[in-house]
Write an enzyme that holds these catalytic residues in place. Structure first.
Site, PDB file in Angstrom:
ATOM      1  N   ASP A  46      -2.589   0.312   0.245  1.00 44.78           N
ATOM      2  CA  ASP A  46      -3.581   1.057  -0.529  1.00 44.78           C
ATOM      3  C   ASP A  46      -3.126   1.066  -1.976  1.00 44.78           C
ATOM      4  OD1 ASP A  46      -5.663   2.938  -1.282  1.00 44.78           O
ATOM      5  OD2 ASP A  46      -5.762   3.542   0.815  1.00 44.78           O
ATOM      6  N   HIS A  57      -4.538  -1.913  -3.150  1.00 52.38           N
ATOM      7  CA  HIS A  57      -5.858  -1.866  -3.779  1.00 52.38           C
ATOM      8  C   HIS A  57      -5.764  -1.740  -5.291  1.00 52.38           C
ATOM      9  CE1 HIS A  57      -7.672  -0.258   0.256  1.00 52.38           C
ATOM     10  NE2 HIS A  57      -7.268  -1.510   0.321  1.00 52.38           N
TER      11      HIS A  57
END
Length: 519
Positions: A295, A329
């Site tokens: 993430d 991300h």
């Protein structure tokens, strides 16, 4: 080249070797410690271990063309408490939680808890004031994954007189019940966790483990690996953190924090495994950290709506430098839970490699008038294979209300107590090569535009075979490749010595934006 001691205690020291390199030094250096060979390094932020308390040391580093020497004295230490003397075995079988916890609670000021080589099965460990914990080389804190073994931190506890409330658990910016972290600090100060060891979360996707059906609350929300709630003066140095149940390191309403020379590792497909997320924190330093995870590498937050509006506590005075962000991300993300605001954030001398986005700002209507983003500086950053280097998104659509007409409409709405405000951002001396999607994608609200974005000495180029992608998580954003700078509703976009090489179409696409090109 210059060398300085960034931090030291009785047993180790952290050096910064400034030779112009980013994360890695420009050459390999040999290290001499008190005239004896210690080893070599190629990292700007380098740690020395195995030191003795209250001892003078002279460090010399030598490369092919340079030599630097400095001296320092380690700190005083009273006693060492070895967890094996308290009953811990470190055999990978026995539950060692109670024995390690006993050593922590028994540790006096100016002393250390030593966790020597071995694998220690644990549930949650709780910190206390003035404790120093050394995870020695080869030491692994190996966490259980059975929910029944973990305490629950309630979300809100009402005060007796019903005038206030006490918050313990949190999930994505809201007060919600959460399992205690593998290592948990609540209202503690003057804590150090350091060394060459590892905290292993053992998380996986099999039924019953933390990553199985990760969006469903099962008794309580998933724990952090290290959770610091209302803590002060905490240093976490050297250790490796991996396979966390959710966010790896989560400081929450905490101040005066340093995170130095860490490795934070999770698989690319692991859910919600942010690397390090300061939430409503002040005076925070991240240096020499290697991230590779599933993430955002770093996500700076300050509450979704309720906590930000109630406490109005921004995350501010944060310095991130000499770090390497790989995969994930976003390299550096602000939001989306940032209702209390983010101010005075500096990111410099960092590598962003193979992340979806470099800078990623996520906000939207509803975050509130205190959701102010200002004084953000990115300087001397090198990006390689970052899909979209710069993303500022005022229409972020996650959560149940994210697709409502109120969030997604491009019509100007009244500015009120629900309207966020993005004020000032500066990007300077940045090289982004092998990009795929867009050089920059900036979308402000029509009723409250992004106030000012400055880009100076910024150079973006694209990979030969780009992978299409959506530049921002917002309705109306489609898959694209090789888009230049897209600016929507920016009051002032100042471009000085900015080059975009290889884009398809216009270099700058501006809507509702005043663009000033200075060179």
């Amino acid at each position: 080249m210059e060398m300085k001691v960034m931090w030291k205690n009785a047993r180790c020291a952290v050096l910064e070797i400034a030779d112009g390199g980013i994360y890695e030094t420009k050459e390999t250096y040999q290290i001499m410690l008190n005239g004896k060979p210690y080893g070599q390094t190629k990292k700007v932020v380098t740690s020395l271990y195995g030191l003795k308390p209250d001892t003078e040391y002279t460090v010399q580093i030598q490369g092919e063309t340079t030599k630097e020497t400095l001296s320092f004295c380690t700190e005083y230490e009273f006693v060492t408490l070895n967890v094996k003397d308290f009953g811990a075995k470190g055999d990978g079988k026995q539950d060692d939680t109670t024995y390690i916890q006993a050593a922590i609670m028994a540790c006096p000021k100016d002393s250390r808890v030593l966790i020597p080589e071995g694998t220690y099965r644990i549930r949650s460990l709780f910190l206390k004031d003035d404790v120093k914990i050394e995870l020695a080389k080869g030491a692994v804190l190996s966490a259980y994954t059975d929910r029944k073994l973990f305490a629950i931190l309630p979300a809100m506890i009402q005060s007796y007189d019903e005038t206030d409330e006490y918050n313990l658990g949190t999930w994505e910016g809201n007060p919600l019940p959460m399992f205690a972290g593998i290592v948990t600090g609540i209202n503690v100060k003057n804590v150090e966790i350091y060394g060459e060891g590892m905290i292993e979360g053992n998380s996986g996707k099999e039924e019953g483990n933390w990553w199985y059906q990760p969006k469903i609350m099962n008794i309580a929300f998933r724990p952090r690996m290290i959770y610091l709630n209302h803590c002060e003066n905490v240093v976490i140095q050297g250790i490796q953190v991996q396979n966390s149940p959710s966010w790896n390191i989560h400081p929450y309403f905490s101040d005066h924090l340093r995170f130095l020379d860490l490795r934070i590792l999770n698989p690319k497909n692991s859910p919600n495994t942010d690397g390090l997320d300061p939430e409503s924190c002040r005076d925070v330093e991240l240096a020499g950290i290697y991230f590779s995870l599933g993430d955002d590498c770093v996500a700076v937050k300050s509450g979704k709506i309720y906590m930000g509006a109630k406490h109005k506590r921004a995350s501010e005075n944060i310095l991130i430098h000499q770090c390497c962000m790989r995969d994930g991300h976003g390299s550096i993300t602000i939001g989306s839970e940032m209702a209390g605001g983010v101010k005075k954030l500096t990111v410099k001398d960092c590598l962003f490699l193979h992340t979806d986005r470099g800078l990623r700002i996520k906000t939207r209507r509803g975050r509130g008038k205190d959701a102010i983003i200002e004084d953000i500086l990115f300087e001397n950053i090198h990006m390689d294979h970052v899909m979209t280097p710069f993303v500022i998104n005022s229409f972020y659509y996650c959560d149940p209300d994210g697709h409502t007409e109120y969030v997604r409409t491009r019509e100007a709405l009244p500015v009120d107590d629900r309207t966020p405000d993005i004020r000032t951002l500066k990007f300077k001396d940045i090289e982004a090569q092998n990009c795929h999607v867009a050089a920059a994608y900036m979308c402000g609200l029509p009723e409250q535009k992004i106030r000012r974005v400055e880009m100076e000495n910024v150079h973006v180029s694209y990979t030969e075979n780009p992978q299409p992608g959506v530049p921002a998580m917002m309705e109306g954003a489609e898959e694209v490749t090789k888009v230049g700078v897209y600016a929507y509703n920016v009051e002032e976009l100042v471009l000085k010595n900015v080059t975009i090489c290889g884009q398809e179409g216009e270099e700058i696409i501006a809507e509702g934006t005043n663009v000033m090109i200075l060179g």
